[in-house]
Scaffold this active site. Sequence first.
Site, short mmCIF file in Angstrom:
data_model
loop_
_atom_site.label_atom_id
_atom_site.label_comp_id
_atom_site.label_asym_id
_atom_site.label_seq_id
_atom_site.Cartn_x
_atom_site.Cartn_y
_atom_site.Cartn_z
N ASP A 101 24.63 -20.19 -57.87
CA ASP A 101 23.47 -19.59 -58.56
C ASP A 101 22.84 -20.59 -59.48
OD1 ASP A 101 21.61 -17.83 -59.55
OD2 ASP A 101 23.03 -16.69 -60.76
N GLU B 278 14.78 -19.18 -64.35
CA GLU B 278 14.90 -17.85 -63.76
C GLU B 278 15.86 -16.99 -64.56
OE1 GLU B 278 16.59 -14.65 -61.22
OE2 GLU B 278 17.67 -16.30 -62.14
N GLU B 279 16.92 -17.61 -65.05
CA GLU B 279 18.01 -16.81 -65.63
C GLU B 279 17.65 -16.08 -66.91
OE1 GLU B 279 20.42 -15.98 -64.08
OE2 GLU B 279 21.13 -17.52 -62.71
#
Lengths: 467, 467
Positions: B291, B325-326
């Site tokens: 991820d 994104e996180e």
Amino acid sequence: MKIKLFTILLLGFFAFNYSQTDEAVLKTVYKTSLTNGKSYEWLDYLSNTIGGRLSGSTNAELAVQYTKKELEKLGLDKVWLQPVMVPKWVRGEKEMAYFESSGSINKVNICALGGSVATPEKGVKAQVIEVATYKDLEKLGKEKVQGKIVFINKALQPELINTFEAYGGCSSERYRGAAEAAKFGAVGTVVRSLSSRQDDYPHTGSMSYGDLPVAQRIPSAAISTNDAVKLSEALKKDKNLEFFFEMSCQKFDDVQSYNVIGEITGSEFPNEYIIVGGHLDSWDLGDGAHDDGAGVVQSMDVLRLLKESGIKPKRSIRVVLFMNEENGLRGGRKYAEVANEKDEKHIFALESDSGGFTPRGFSFDCSELMLSKIQAWKPLFKPYLIHYFEKGYSGADIGPLKNNDIVLAGLRPDSQRYFDHHHAANDTFEHVNKRELELGAATMTALVFLVDKYGVETITNEQEIKD
Amino acid sequence: MKIKLFTILLLGFFAFNYSQTDEAVLKTVYKTSLTNGKSYEWLDYLSNTIGGRLSGSTNAELAVQYTKKELEKLGLDKVWLQPVMVPKWVRGEKEMAYFESSGSINKVNICALGGSVATPEKGVKAQVIEVATYKDLEKLGKEKVQGKIVFINKALQPELINTFEAYGGCSSERYRGAAEAAKFGAVGTVVRSLSSRQDDYPHTGSMSYGDLPVAQRIPSAAISTNDAVKLSEALKKDKNLEFFFEMSCQKFDDVQSYNVIGEITGSEFPNEYIIVGGHLDSWDLGDGAHDDGAGVVQSMDVLRLLKESGIKPKRSIRVVLFMNEENGLRGGRKYAEVANEKDEKHIFALESDSGGFTPRGFSFDCSELMLSKIQAWKPLFKPYLIHYFEKGYSGADIGPLKNNDIVLAGLRPDSQRYFDHHHAANDTFEHVNKRELELGAATMTALVFLVDKYGVETITNEQEIKD
């Protein structure tokens, strides 16, 4: 065309050959496996408390006793041991190997292939001849091979999507390499490990000397993929480098062992048998979690999941934990032999022996018509992402049951990681994912449920052609 | 019925909407990825040389520079950085936590949730109130929550086959838990990790205080699944046990960062854009290999594989490595903002952000007619065991591009292991399998090739209904 139309009509018929109840049953089966499965707990014991289970070893015997005891706890109708004599081969001391070039020593990771003879007590040291396959030996001839160690350096083809296909393209190098090299006077063989990865683990596996006289047998080892590359590169620089290896493996007389069998007796057709199984023995380097601890515990859980899901089979369902798949197939042969002697009618056999990875479907060894009947159940499996229902190989242990009236099937899990671990020291419990394992058990149970409920038409290929 | 018939006719038409040449191209693409892929090597560097890449960190900056440099080596038509301001939050010292019952101390594994405030310097110690979801707080009321640590103990539902669905059922507990608990006077929250496994790893992830005034914000941590079970059991025996935790996380001002973009300019329709991407930032506990290092390197390799396979795209193909994104989605928003400003016509966007596991297919956020066109390509993917082409979620970073004329798609790898690693210290390179990663890159490349060659009809749902 007539046959095709007939098949299409049949497919149309089969397409409705299941009910909404079946959808609910499958939902229960999957939910039970994922929330209340036993496979992972059993595998933990088999892998971590018992460990590697080579035929004839104490561990193999412990595994027989443990799985029998666990099956007895499940309240099946019968649990028994089926005696079978198995070969006993032991690895002995950890192997040692290096190559020596211009006075410098490079240690490499090897392991004896299963069935190999030992090296002389102080090892073998010789020059190396590298080949891409044992078939190249013919061209080289005795002159170039005599007195040398043959290094068979054939890699698995990475472009093949199904890694079993890549493995199949190399496995005869391991199995026959030593017998072939001995014919040309080699003093040993070193075979590149049949692994999909570049790493330091050597991968063992069975080999055979065929009908080679005992005196002519030469020791045979597998070398890790990383060391195969290193050795090959070193040979390019120094053709005369010497390879040394030392192995103390030994073969003993056959010993008594067992297949472990449990049965739920069918309520309507108790004399029709459906079997699910895996093999209880494993190689000795790892703990055999994927090969085939996974298949063993999944098969055990099939019977438990049927019970837990409230399914009362019409036919007799057996779990068979076969002994000695890895280096003899004695268990598989014995089971079929006894079944034939007793004239037991087996209609379906399912083996899980491809690792405890996410299941993708099944391959079937049966007639086209039987296959089309089974394929009609595909939509039931869609919610579980089970999509693969194709003709193909089933499993080694159930192979001896083959006849025209049986469907042989193999669970097909995702194959990408299998040969990273297969027959190596890293085939261990921590590389098995609980959910993946449980999904496999549920998928097997679902298929067994459908086969039991609807049967599998015993239309052989011959009849098919006549139609 | 009319619409249905029309759709069926169209499907019939689409069913032949590819050629034998396409089969050969896909074969080349998969072979190139599996024999000569770069994704694994890039991932090794990103994971092992750089490491975790939290937005605003030096590692994130290093990842920007590294991927830009690597894209420049590929001979693309353009490579550039797109500036974007990103939030900066740092974890600080390793967190510490225990619970104390009848004088005995039980250490537990926690981590701060991303965006959490720190505890007071000497930690927080308070009694615990366990809830199954933050929604239960309403029933309990301020009286029972005031001054306590709220322990939200909601496990992922194991019976859901798609683990993302199970995650989705719990993620708001992590995201909103602290904001909700603070309203009832809690002094902290401890949230069960959103993991599919029972183990000792705490899993971080984003949380938000919403519009809660700064003074009312309370620290929020994730606790490992094993410790969540332990704590819950201990609470059953001793309601008055006390929980202690200490965290020193901090939020700083936004800092300058970048999306990294590379482009092959289209030969016929240079102003029509197809994008593939993943996100370059990751959480800080592991090295972010799954991820979303995997999505980053797969997306980079899509452009390289197109070139290596001799494909000259008609449309412009961009790889976009999104930043943040996180914990902010600033990169995704910025890319869409700039694309809109420049009036760039994006016809297709594909994101890989579900781990580097064996690809099973794609989910599509688009009209039914666009989907049926894409589904007609399914048979081309069968040799690669790619079977899933369904409507569904695409990806967070490409979400802001959504309009009626674009197809948004998400790569769907096998989901069983993803949440064992997601946002935890064990999201590391050794848990990514090379072949699985490469199969994903090939599958993405194959779809991009087909979309570029045949386009995706811009028929919106509105038009569909009118027909």
